[in-house]
Design a protein around this motif. Sequence first.
Motif, short mmCIF file in Angstrom:
data_model
loop_
_atom_site.label_atom_id
_atom_site.label_comp_id
_atom_site.label_asym_id
_atom_site.label_seq_id
_atom_site.Cartn_x
_atom_site.Cartn_y
_atom_site.Cartn_z
N LEU A 70 47.44 -12.96 35.88
CA LEU A 70 47.43 -13.72 37.11
C LEU A 70 46.24 -14.66 37.00
CD1 LEU A 70 49.22 -13.32 39.59
CD2 LEU A 70 47.51 -11.76 40.48
N LYS A 71 46.49 -15.96 37.00
CA LYS A 71 45.40 -16.92 36.81
C LYS A 71 45.45 -17.92 37.94
CE LYS A 71 43.31 -19.25 32.82
NZ LYS A 71 43.32 -20.71 32.90
N ILE A 72 44.96 -17.50 39.10
CA ILE A 72 45.04 -18.36 40.29
C ILE A 72 43.63 -18.85 40.60
CG2 ILE A 72 47.22 -17.55 41.23
CD1 ILE A 72 45.80 -15.44 42.80
N THR A 94 45.42 -8.99 32.87
CA THR A 94 44.27 -9.83 33.20
C THR A 94 44.45 -10.52 34.55
OG1 THR A 94 42.97 -11.77 32.50
CG2 THR A 94 45.26 -11.71 31.79
N ILE A 95 43.35 -10.60 35.30
CA ILE A 95 43.36 -11.27 36.60
C ILE A 95 42.18 -12.21 36.67
CG2 ILE A 95 42.96 -10.94 39.07
CD1 ILE A 95 44.57 -8.50 39.04
N SER A 117 40.77 -7.50 31.47
CA SER A 117 39.76 -8.46 31.91
C SER A 117 39.92 -8.77 33.38
CB SER A 117 39.83 -9.74 31.07
OG SER A 117 41.14 -10.24 31.06
N ILE A 118 38.79 -8.99 34.02
CA ILE A 118 38.79 -9.32 35.44
C ILE A 118 37.73 -10.38 35.71
CG2 ILE A 118 37.30 -7.32 35.97
CD1 ILE A 118 38.98 -7.16 38.62
N LYS A 142 36.31 -7.48 29.58
CA LYS A 142 35.59 -8.61 30.15
C LYS A 142 35.47 -8.45 31.66
CE LYS A 142 37.50 -11.47 26.51
NZ LYS A 142 38.22 -12.71 26.16
N VAL A 143 34.26 -8.49 32.13
CA VAL A 143 34.00 -8.35 33.56
C VAL A 143 33.11 -9.52 34.01
CG1 VAL A 143 32.95 -6.90 35.35
CG2 VAL A 143 34.16 -5.82 33.45
N TRP A 144 33.67 -10.40 34.81
CA TRP A 144 32.94 -11.56 35.31
C TRP A 144 32.83 -11.46 36.83
CZ3 TRP A 144 31.94 -16.49 32.53
CH2 TRP A 144 32.14 -16.36 31.14
#
Length: 309
Positions: A70-72, A94-95, A117-118, A142-144
């Motif tokens: 989901l790449k919003i 991944t979101i 990844s989030i 990956k955590v951003w």
Amino acid sequence: MAVAWLIWPLMLSLTAHFANSLTEAESLLKFKESLTNTKPLDSWTLDSDPCGGTQRWFGLLCKEHSVFGLKIEQMGLTGNIDVSPLIDLPGLRTISIINNSFTGKIPEFNRLTSLKSIYLSNNRFSGDIPSDYFTPMGKLKKVWLSNNEFSGHIPISLATTLPKLRELHLENNQFNGIIPNFTQRNLVHVNLSNNRLTGEIPPGLSKFKASNFAGNPGLCGAKLAATCTQPGISTASISIDGDMKDDYKSKYYISFGTLGFLFILIIILFFYLKRRKMMQRASEQDNDDDDQEIQVSKAISLVSMLKNI
Ligand SMILES: *[C@@H]1O[C@H](CO)[C@@H](O)[C@H](O)[C@H]1NC(C)=O
Ligand SMILES: *[C@@H]1O[C@H](CO)[C@@H](O)[C@H](O)[C@H]1NC(C)=O
Ligand SMILES: *[C@@H]1O[C@H](CO)[C@@H](O)[C@H](O)[C@H]1NC(C)=O
């Protein structure tokens, strides 16, 4: 006949399963309902296939006709994200909701235990993240969380329960307290700058440059301008030690202040008492004089009385 008896319960449970589970389209639309300002997601409609070949829904990453990501990003989205419909997307890994306007506590993304990844950066999420938040998310790489308003301690589960962690971005938040001892070997990107972290940079992160920790005035260590007061002991005790030092310092200041005040008070009292004593003595002398006068006058009257006799 016997076979039918065996198959029947299986058939029942299968129909129940299909009746309860939503299609990917239905799940995504239910998720979309929890968002506001969703104009950019107008392509999400029931009469199309989310991962359809020619007109795939906007903001989806697909893999083998199933939603993978989901790449919003950067859509001005707000709302209280409802994570539960996303649990029904078996392929979701991944979101990213980077650069939107989400506020409030971190959503329950930790119910999506297959995420790798989030990306929640550049929103206005705030508040503490529970220390065990990441415990169910053992596959995260990956955590951003950068550029939000998160506060409280860095969740310890980031350091202790994510063996595959590669990227950790917590910069530009309000995290405080000591940095947990991250020991993941694959951790290659870490940015903790511009928070309110204190204590020593833990051994597990000593390979990273000072710029990854900049903007935390309470941090100390060999890399940073501030040296730790007692090198060689664990970060936790340094932090406690530091707090205690500050505490002692202020106590000293307070007791010195009190002593000075008492000293001045004693001096004032001393002079006041001395002056009072002098005045008393003066008035006593006056009284003595009066007494003498009285005595003198008595004596005189006695003499005159004697004369009269
Ligand atoms: C987020 O917004 C900033 C500033 O508008 C922009 O520079 C950046 O490229 C954006 N990032 C993403 C992932 O959209
Ligand atoms: C931190 O982790 C390192 C391994 O990277 C280990 O050698 C060290 O003992 C740990 N330090 C503390 C204070 O737990
Ligand atoms: C870490 O983040 C800060 C603030 O956004 C940035 O200035 C710095 O260049 C980053 N450092 C690294 C090593 O990425």
